[in-house]
Design a protein around this motif. Structure first.
Motif, PDB file in Angstrom:
ATOM      1  N   ALA A  86      32.046 -51.774 -19.384  1.00 31.91           N
ATOM      2  CA  ALA A  86      32.519 -50.525 -18.783  1.00 31.91           C
ATOM      3  C   ALA A  86      32.938 -50.711 -17.330  1.00 31.91           C
ATOM      4  O   ALA A  86      33.630 -49.864 -16.758  1.00 31.91           O
ATOM      5  N   GLY A  87      32.510 -51.803 -16.692  1.00 33.10           N
ATOM      6  CA  GLY A  87      32.913 -52.111 -15.326  1.00 33.10           C
ATOM      7  C   GLY A  87      32.484 -51.067 -14.316  1.00 33.10           C
ATOM      8  O   GLY A  87      31.327 -50.620 -14.305  1.00 33.10           O
ATOM      9  N   ALA A  88      33.424 -50.630 -13.475  1.00 36.37           N
ATOM     10  CA  ALA A  88      33.132 -49.695 -12.384  1.00 36.37           C
ATOM     11  C   ALA A  88      32.714 -48.321 -12.892  1.00 36.37           C
ATOM     12  O   ALA A  88      32.132 -47.531 -12.142  1.00 36.37           O
ATOM     13  N   GLU A  89      32.989 -48.022 -14.151  1.00 36.89           N
ATOM     14  CA  GLU A  89      32.590 -46.728 -14.708  1.00 36.89           C
ATOM     15  C   GLU A  89      31.087 -46.652 -14.931  1.00 36.89           C
ATOM     16  O   GLU A  89      30.550 -45.559 -15.132  1.00 36.89           O
ATOM     17  N   TYR A  90      30.422 -47.800 -14.892  1.00 40.51           N
ATOM     18  CA  TYR A  90      28.970 -47.832 -15.063  1.00 40.51           C
ATOM     19  C   TYR A  90      28.341 -47.643 -13.686  1.00 40.51           C
ATOM     20  O   TYR A  90      28.153 -48.593 -12.916  1.00 40.51           O
ATOM     21  N   CYS A  91      28.048 -46.396 -13.348  1.00 41.46           N
ATOM     22  CA  CYS A  91      27.586 -46.050 -11.993  1.00 41.46           C
ATOM     23  C   CYS A  91      26.769 -44.773 -12.053  1.00 41.46           C
ATOM     24  O   CYS A  91      26.669 -44.124 -13.109  1.00 41.46           O
ATOM     25  N   PHE A  92      26.193 -44.393 -10.923  1.00 44.71           N
ATOM     26  CA  PHE A  92      25.435 -43.144 -10.858  1.00 44.71           C
ATOM     27  C   PHE A  92      26.325 -41.962 -11.232  1.00 44.71           C
ATOM     28  O   PHE A  92      27.541 -41.969 -10.995  1.00 44.71           O
ATOM     29  N   SER A  93      25.712 -40.945 -11.803  1.00 42.09           N
ATOM     30  CA  SER A  93      26.453 -39.759 -12.237  1.00 42.09           C
ATOM     31  C   SER A  93      26.979 -38.966 -11.037  1.00 42.09           C
ATOM     32  O   SER A  93      26.477 -39.117  -9.909  1.00 42.09           O
ATOM     33  N   PRO A  94      27.990 -38.113 -11.243  1.00 43.73           N
ATOM     34  CA  PRO A  94      28.537 -37.304 -10.140  1.00 43.73           C
ATOM     35  C   PRO A  94      27.445 -36.474  -9.456  1.00 43.73           C
ATOM     36  O   PRO A  94      26.655 -35.799 -10.113  1.00 43.73           O
ATOM     37  N   GLY A  95      27.404 -36.555  -8.149  1.00 43.32           N
ATOM     38  CA  GLY A  95      26.432 -35.777  -7.375  1.00 43.32           C
ATOM     39  C   GLY A  95      25.076 -36.424  -7.219  1.00 43.32           C
ATOM     40  O   GLY A  95      24.246 -35.945  -6.434  1.00 43.32           O
ATOM     41  N   ALA A  96      24.824 -37.536  -7.925  1.00 46.69           N
ATOM     42  CA  ALA A  96      23.489 -38.145  -7.883  1.00 46.69           C
ATOM     43  C   ALA A  96      23.148 -38.679  -6.501  1.00 46.69           C
ATOM     44  O   ALA A  96      22.072 -38.398  -5.956  1.00 46.69           O
ATOM     45  N   VAL A  97      24.047 -39.447  -5.904  1.00 46.26           N
ATOM     46  CA  VAL A  97      23.772 -40.045  -4.594  1.00 46.26           C
ATOM     47  C   VAL A  97      23.595 -38.964  -3.536  1.00 46.26           C
ATOM     48  O   VAL A  97      22.690 -39.048  -2.686  1.00 46.26           O
ATOM     49  N   ALA A  98      24.428 -37.932  -3.569  1.00 45.99           N
ATOM     50  CA  ALA A  98      24.303 -36.832  -2.600  1.00 45.99           C
ATOM     51  C   ALA A  98      22.942 -36.159  -2.710  1.00 45.99           C
ATOM     52  O   ALA A  98      22.306 -35.836  -1.695  1.00 45.99           O
ATOM     53  N   LEU A  99      22.464 -35.957  -3.934  1.00 47.84           N
ATOM     54  CA  LEU A  99      21.151 -35.337  -4.133  1.00 47.84           C
ATOM     55  C   LEU A  99      20.041 -36.260  -3.642  1.00 47.84           C
ATOM     56  O   LEU A  99      19.112 -35.816  -2.948  1.00 47.84           O
ATOM     57  N   LEU A 100      20.106 -37.521  -3.971  1.00 46.20           N
ATOM     58  CA  LEU A 100      19.075 -38.466  -3.534  1.00 46.20           C
ATOM     59  C   LEU A 100      19.012 -38.555  -2.010  1.00 46.20           C
ATOM     60  O   LEU A 100      17.931 -38.638  -1.423  1.00 46.20           O
ATOM     61  N   GLU A 101      20.175 -38.516  -1.365  1.00 48.30           N
ATOM     62  CA  GLU A 101      20.206 -38.545   0.102  1.00 48.30           C
ATOM     63  C   GLU A 101      19.528 -37.308   0.688  1.00 48.30           C
ATOM     64  O   GLU A 101      18.779 -37.412   1.668  1.00 48.30           O
ATOM     65  N   GLN A 102      19.779 -36.140   0.098  1.00 43.14           N
ATOM     66  CA  GLN A 102      19.129 -34.913   0.585  1.00 43.14           C
ATOM     67  C   GLN A 102      17.622 -34.995   0.441  1.00 43.14           C
ATOM     68  O   GLN A 102      16.877 -34.592   1.345  1.00 43.14           O
ATOM     69  N   LEU A 103      17.168 -35.480  -0.702  1.00 42.50           N
ATOM     70  CA  LEU A 103      15.731 -35.592  -0.931  1.00 42.50           C
ATOM     71  C   LEU A 103      15.093 -36.561   0.058  1.00 42.50           C
ATOM     72  O   LEU A 103      14.010 -36.291   0.601  1.00 42.50           O
ATOM     73  N   GLN A 104      15.759 -37.680   0.312  1.00 40.66           N
ATOM     74  CA  GLN A 104      15.233 -38.634   1.294  1.00 40.66           C
ATOM     75  C   GLN A 104      15.172 -38.025   2.685  1.00 40.66           C
ATOM     76  O   GLN A 104      14.187 -38.179   3.404  1.00 40.66           O
ATOM     77  N   GLN A 105      16.227 -37.325   3.093  1.00 41.10           N
ATOM     78  CA  GLN A 105      16.275 -36.705   4.416  1.00 41.10           C
ATOM     79  C   GLN A 105      15.162 -35.682   4.592  1.00 41.10           C
ATOM     80  O   GLN A 105      14.590 -35.556   5.679  1.00 41.10           O
ATOM     81  N   ARG A 106      14.845 -34.973   3.532  1.00 42.89           N
ATOM     82  CA  ARG A 106      13.798 -33.953   3.597  1.00 42.89           C
ATOM     83  C   ARG A 106      12.410 -34.517   3.303  1.00 42.89           C
ATOM     84  O   ARG A 106      11.439 -33.777   3.272  1.00 42.89           O
ATOM     85  N   GLN A 107      12.353 -35.817   3.042  1.00 46.46           N
ATOM     86  CA  GLN A 107      11.099 -36.517   2.731  1.00 46.46           C
ATOM     87  C   GLN A 107      10.392 -35.892   1.523  1.00 46.46           C
ATOM     88  O   GLN A 107       9.168 -35.749   1.505  1.00 46.46           O
TER      89      GLN A 107
END
Length: 225
Positions: A86-107
Motif C-alpha cells: 500500500a506504500g504511502a497510503e499505509y499511515c495514520f488515519s485522518p485527524g489522528a496526529v492532530a488529536l494526539l498532539e492535542q492530548l500531549q499538549q494537555r498532558q
C-alpha cells in the motif's frame, strides 16, 4: 463528565487498515475452507475479534497452541505484504496526529488496546513510528492471557496502564464487539468512529455517546475541560 484519559482501539481508528485485514482474511478463509467470509460473518467473527476467535471459527474446532501460532503467522504475514504494498497510503488515519498532539499538549494520558497480536504490534512500530506517540510498555495487545472483545478485559488493562479508572476514560472504537466491550467495562465516554453511511446504525448502539467520521472531529477542550 470527569474524563482523565483516552483508550484507543487501533485498527479502524488510528489506522484505517480494515480493508487490508479483510483482504487478508478473505484469502485465508478461501485457503482454509474454500469460500470467503460473508458480510455478516465479517461483522460477527472478524471485526474487533482476536485471532484465536476468528481462526477457531474458520477451522471449526479448537486449535492446539502450535496450530494457532502457525495460522496466526500465516495470516499476519499476508496482511504485512498487503500493507507494505500500500506504500504511502499505509499511515495514520485522518485527524489522528492532530488529536494526539492535542492530548500531549494537555498532558492527557492515552494508550492503545488492540486485539492484534505482538507480531502485528511490532510491525506497526516499525512501519508507523508508533514510538513517537505510544510507550510500548503501556500498549495492551492480544497476548493470549485475556478474553477477546466483547469482553472488556483488554480495555480495562489499558486503562490500568495509564493509571486512570476506565470509568474516567474516553474510549474510541469502530467495531460492534469493541463498542459492546466498552459498554460492559463502564467506559466514561464512548465514541464510535465510522463512515457517514454507518452513523445512523452506530448511533443506535447501546452505550455510544458520540459518532464521528474522523478523529479531528473530537472537541478535546469540551471533553476534558
Amino acid at each position: 463528565m470527569n474524563l482523565r484519559g483516552v483508550v484507543f482501539d487501533f485498527n479502524g481508528v488510528l489506522l484505517w487498515d480494515t480493508h487490508l485485514h479483510e483482504q487478508a482474511w478473505q484469502l485465508f478463509s478461501e485457503r482454509l475452507r474454500g469460500r470467503a467470509f460473508t458480510h455478516e460473518e465479517m461483522d460477527r467473527h472478524v471485526h474487533g475479534r482476536n485471532n484465536r476467535h476468528t481462526l477457531t471459527y474458520l477451522s471449526g474446532h479448537e486449535l492446539t497452541p502450535t496450530e494457532l501460532n502457525s495460522l496466526i503467522e500465516q495470516k499476519e504475514h499476508t496482511y504485512h505484504e498487503l500493507a507494505i504494498a500500500a506504500g504511502a497510503e499505509y499511515c495514520f488515519s485522518p485527524g489522528a496526529v492532530a488529536l494526539l498532539e492535542q492530548l500531549q499538549q494537555r498532558q492527557i494520558p492515552f494508550t492503545i488496546a488492540t486485539a492484534s497480536p505482538k507480531l502485528n504490534v511490532d510491525f506497526y512500530y516499525q512501519q508507523l513510528d508508533l514510538a513517537r506517540w505510544f510507550d510500548p510498555a503501556k500498549l495492551v495487545f492480544d497476548d493470549g492471557s485475556r478474553p477477546g472483545k466483547p469482553d472488556p478485559a483488554l480495555f480495562l488493562a489499558a486503562a490500568a496502564q495509564i493509571n486512570v479508572p476506565f470509568t474516567e476514560c474516553l474510549l474510541i472504537e469502530d467495531s460492534l464487539s469493541g463498542l459492546e466491550a466498552a459498554r460492559r467495562g463502564g467506559a466514561g465516554y464512548i465514541v464510535a468512529l465510522g463512515p457517514k453511511e454507518k452513523h445512523a446504525s452506530l448511533s443506535s448502539v447501546v452505550g455510544v455517546h458520540q459518532v464521528i467520521a474522523q478523529l479531528d472531529e473530537l472537541d478535546v477542550a469540551a471533553l476534558f475541560g
